[in-house]
Motif scaffolding. Sequence first.
Motif, PDB file in Angstrom:
ATOM      1  N   TYR A   1      -4.240 -18.152 -38.360  1.00  0.00           N
ATOM      2  CA  TYR A   1      -2.979 -18.192 -39.092  1.00  0.00           C
ATOM      3  C   TYR A   1      -3.239 -18.276 -40.594  1.00  0.00           C
ATOM      4  O   TYR A   1      -2.593 -17.587 -41.385  1.00  0.00           O
ATOM      5  CB  TYR A   1      -2.134 -19.388 -38.661  1.00  0.00           C
ATOM      6  CG  TYR A   1      -1.479 -19.283 -37.309  1.00  0.00           C
ATOM      7  CD1 TYR A   1      -1.537 -18.125 -36.544  1.00  0.00           C
ATOM      8  CD2 TYR A   1      -0.781 -20.356 -36.791  1.00  0.00           C
ATOM      9  CE1 TYR A   1      -0.925 -18.048 -35.300  1.00  0.00           C
ATOM     10  CE2 TYR A   1      -0.156 -20.287 -35.551  1.00  0.00           C
ATOM     11  CZ  TYR A   1      -0.237 -19.131 -34.815  1.00  0.00           C
ATOM     12  OH  TYR A   1       0.391 -19.063 -33.601  1.00  0.00           O
ATOM     13  N   GLN A   2      -4.181 -19.109 -41.004  1.00  0.00           N
ATOM     14  CA  GLN A   2      -4.489 -19.260 -42.422  1.00  0.00           C
ATOM     15  C   GLN A   2      -5.050 -17.962 -42.992  1.00  0.00           C
ATOM     16  O   GLN A   2      -4.707 -17.554 -44.096  1.00  0.00           O
ATOM     17  CB  GLN A   2      -5.468 -20.413 -42.655  1.00  0.00           C
ATOM     18  CG  GLN A   2      -5.579 -20.807 -44.110  1.00  0.00           C
ATOM     19  CD  GLN A   2      -4.243 -21.201 -44.718  1.00  0.00           C
ATOM     20  OE1 GLN A   2      -3.549 -22.072 -44.205  1.00  0.00           O
ATOM     21  NE2 GLN A   2      -3.862 -20.565 -45.809  1.00  0.00           N
ATOM     22  N   ARG A   3      -5.915 -17.284 -42.205  1.00  0.00           N
ATOM     23  CA  ARG A   3      -6.462 -15.991 -42.642  1.00  0.00           C
ATOM     24  C   ARG A   3      -5.329 -14.984 -42.852  1.00  0.00           C
ATOM     25  O   ARG A   3      -5.307 -14.259 -43.834  1.00  0.00           O
ATOM     26  CB  ARG A   3      -7.457 -15.463 -41.605  1.00  0.00           C
ATOM     27  CG  ARG A   3      -8.146 -14.163 -42.060  1.00  0.00           C
ATOM     28  CD  ARG A   3      -8.784 -13.417 -40.915  1.00  0.00           C
ATOM     29  NE  ARG A   3      -7.840 -12.962 -39.910  1.00  0.00           N
ATOM     30  CZ  ARG A   3      -7.002 -11.915 -40.049  1.00  0.00           C
ATOM     31  NH1 ARG A   3      -6.982 -11.234 -41.175  1.00  0.00           N
ATOM     32  NH2 ARG A   3      -6.193 -11.560 -39.078  1.00  0.00           N
ATOM     33  N   MET A   4      -4.369 -14.975 -41.927  1.00  0.00           N
ATOM     34  CA  MET A   4      -3.236 -14.067 -42.051  1.00  0.00           C
ATOM     35  C   MET A   4      -2.413 -14.371 -43.303  1.00  0.00           C
ATOM     36  O   MET A   4      -2.009 -13.462 -44.017  1.00  0.00           O
ATOM     37  CB  MET A   4      -2.355 -14.154 -40.807  1.00  0.00           C
ATOM     38  CG  MET A   4      -3.002 -13.612 -39.558  1.00  0.00           C
ATOM     39  SD  MET A   4      -2.128 -14.035 -38.033  1.00  0.00           S
ATOM     40  CE  MET A   4      -0.573 -13.224 -38.278  1.00  0.00           C
ATOM     41  N   LEU A   5      -2.182 -15.658 -43.565  1.00  0.00           N
ATOM     42  CA  LEU A   5      -1.431 -16.043 -44.766  1.00  0.00           C
ATOM     43  C   LEU A   5      -2.172 -15.635 -46.032  1.00  0.00           C
ATOM     44  O   LEU A   5      -1.562 -15.146 -46.980  1.00  0.00           O
ATOM     45  CB  LEU A   5      -1.160 -17.536 -44.771  1.00  0.00           C
ATOM     46  CG  LEU A   5      -0.096 -18.029 -43.808  1.00  0.00           C
ATOM     47  CD1 LEU A   5      -0.013 -19.549 -43.859  1.00  0.00           C
ATOM     48  CD2 LEU A   5       1.244 -17.424 -44.132  1.00  0.00           C
ATOM     49  N   ASP A   6      -3.480 -15.862 -46.049  1.00  0.00           N
ATOM     50  CA  ASP A   6      -4.272 -15.476 -47.213  1.00  0.00           C
ATOM     51  C   ASP A   6      -4.229 -13.969 -47.433  1.00  0.00           C
ATOM     52  O   ASP A   6      -4.088 -13.502 -48.566  1.00  0.00           O
ATOM     53  CB  ASP A   6      -5.735 -15.931 -47.046  1.00  0.00           C
ATOM     54  CG  ASP A   6      -5.886 -17.444 -47.142  1.00  0.00           C
ATOM     55  OD1 ASP A   6      -4.941 -18.122 -47.575  1.00  0.00           O
ATOM     56  OD2 ASP A   6      -6.973 -17.937 -46.754  1.00  0.00           O
ATOM     57  N   GLU A   7      -4.320 -13.216 -46.354  1.00  0.00           N
ATOM     58  CA  GLU A   7      -4.257 -11.769 -46.444  1.00  0.00           C
ATOM     59  C   GLU A   7      -2.889 -11.316 -46.955  1.00  0.00           C
ATOM     60  O   GLU A   7      -2.780 -10.435 -47.797  1.00  0.00           O
ATOM     61  CB  GLU A   7      -4.539 -11.168 -45.069  1.00  0.00           C
ATOM     62  CG  GLU A   7      -4.695  -9.672 -45.063  1.00  0.00           C
ATOM     63  CD  GLU A   7      -5.069  -9.163 -43.689  1.00  0.00           C
ATOM     64  OE1 GLU A   7      -4.209  -8.523 -43.049  1.00  0.00           O
ATOM     65  OE2 GLU A   7      -6.207  -9.413 -43.260  1.00  0.00           O
ATOM     66  N   PHE A   8      -1.842 -11.919 -46.430  1.00  0.00           N
ATOM     67  CA  PHE A   8      -0.486 -11.591 -46.838  1.00  0.00           C
ATOM     68  C   PHE A   8      -0.245 -11.887 -48.318  1.00  0.00           C
ATOM     69  O   PHE A   8       0.420 -11.129 -49.002  1.00  0.00           O
ATOM     70  CB  PHE A   8       0.529 -12.333 -45.962  1.00  0.00           C
ATOM     71  CG  PHE A   8       1.957 -12.023 -46.308  1.00  0.00           C
ATOM     72  CD1 PHE A   8       2.544 -10.833 -45.881  1.00  0.00           C
ATOM     73  CD2 PHE A   8       2.721 -12.910 -47.059  1.00  0.00           C
ATOM     74  CE1 PHE A   8       3.857 -10.548 -46.197  1.00  0.00           C
ATOM     75  CE2 PHE A   8       4.041 -12.603 -47.378  1.00  0.00           C
ATOM     76  CZ  PHE A   8       4.613 -11.426 -46.943  1.00  0.00           C
ATOM     77  N   SER A   9      -0.791 -13.017 -48.781  1.00  0.00           N
ATOM     78  CA  SER A   9      -0.563 -13.405 -50.168  1.00  0.00           C
ATOM     79  C   SER A   9      -1.524 -12.734 -51.140  1.00  0.00           C
ATOM     80  O   SER A   9      -1.433 -12.932 -52.345  1.00  0.00           O
ATOM     81  CB  SER A   9      -0.662 -14.921 -50.305  1.00  0.00           C
ATOM     82  OG  SER A   9      -1.987 -15.348 -50.087  1.00  0.00           O
ATOM     83  N   GLY A  10      -2.457 -11.935 -50.600  1.00  0.00           N
ATOM     84  CA  GLY A  10      -3.390 -11.221 -51.465  1.00  0.00           C
ATOM     85  C   GLY A  10      -4.654 -11.981 -51.800  1.00  0.00           C
ATOM     86  O   GLY A  10      -5.486 -11.511 -52.554  1.00  0.00           O
ATOM     87  N   LYS A  11      -4.817 -13.162 -51.216  1.00  0.00           N
ATOM     88  CA  LYS A  11      -6.035 -13.931 -51.435  1.00  0.00           C
ATOM     89  C   LYS A  11      -7.123 -13.397 -50.513  1.00  0.00           C
ATOM     90  O   LYS A  11      -6.859 -12.985 -49.403  1.00  0.00           O
ATOM     91  CB  LYS A  11      -5.828 -15.420 -51.087  1.00  0.00           C
ATOM     92  CG  LYS A  11      -4.836 -16.108 -51.964  1.00  0.00           C
ATOM     93  CD  LYS A  11      -4.675 -17.541 -51.512  1.00  0.00           C
ATOM     94  CE  LYS A  11      -3.590 -18.248 -52.270  1.00  0.00           C
ATOM     95  NZ  LYS A  11      -3.368 -19.613 -51.762  1.00  0.00           N
ATOM     96  N   SER A  12      -8.334 -13.399 -51.000  1.00  0.00           N
ATOM     97  CA  SER A  12      -9.460 -13.024 -50.133  1.00  0.00           C
ATOM     98  C   SER A  12     -10.613 -13.955 -50.431  1.00  0.00           C
ATOM     99  O   SER A  12     -10.747 -14.480 -51.534  1.00  0.00           O
ATOM    100  CB  SER A  12      -9.876 -11.575 -50.361  1.00  0.00           C
ATOM    101  OG  SER A  12     -10.251 -11.382 -51.702  1.00  0.00           O
ATOM    102  N   GLU A  13     -11.451 -14.142 -49.426  1.00  0.00           N
ATOM    103  CA  GLU A  13     -12.576 -15.080 -49.582  1.00  0.00           C
ATOM    104  C   GLU A  13     -13.755 -14.410 -50.222  1.00  0.00           C
ATOM    105  O   GLU A  13     -13.954 -13.275 -50.250  1.00  0.00           O
ATOM    106  CB  GLU A  13     -12.972 -15.629 -48.210  1.00  0.00           C
ATOM    107  CG  GLU A  13     -11.842 -16.449 -47.637  1.00  0.00           C
ATOM    108  CD  GLU A  13     -12.190 -17.005 -46.265  1.00  0.00           C
ATOM    109  OE1 GLU A  13     -13.372 -17.281 -46.006  1.00  0.00           O
ATOM    110  OE2 GLU A  13     -11.282 -17.168 -45.463  1.00  0.00           O
TER     111      GLU A  13
END
Length: 91
Positions: free
Chosen positions: A79-91
Amino acid sequence: MKYKGFWMKITPVKKLSREDKNGEIVACEGFTIEVFSDESEKVEIDVFTVAVDFELLKNSIEEAEQFAKDYIDSEEKEYQRMLDEFSGKSE
């Protein structure tokens, strides 16, 4: 309901289809559980159903809430990965 930073909406359902141990499709009572990124419910992360006598032992909102919490615990990283992807954040 908020849990671990996610918001859940739990709605009773009268007829969910499940396959019983004999391979027959049966109608069950249960709940639809929607998981959102925040209380505005604009970003839906997941939606799933739980049925009495399958995922739930009894038809109670408390049991559905506990199932949803356990499910969020198991899917929290995704879920957190999906939120990060949605918000444009990447690791």
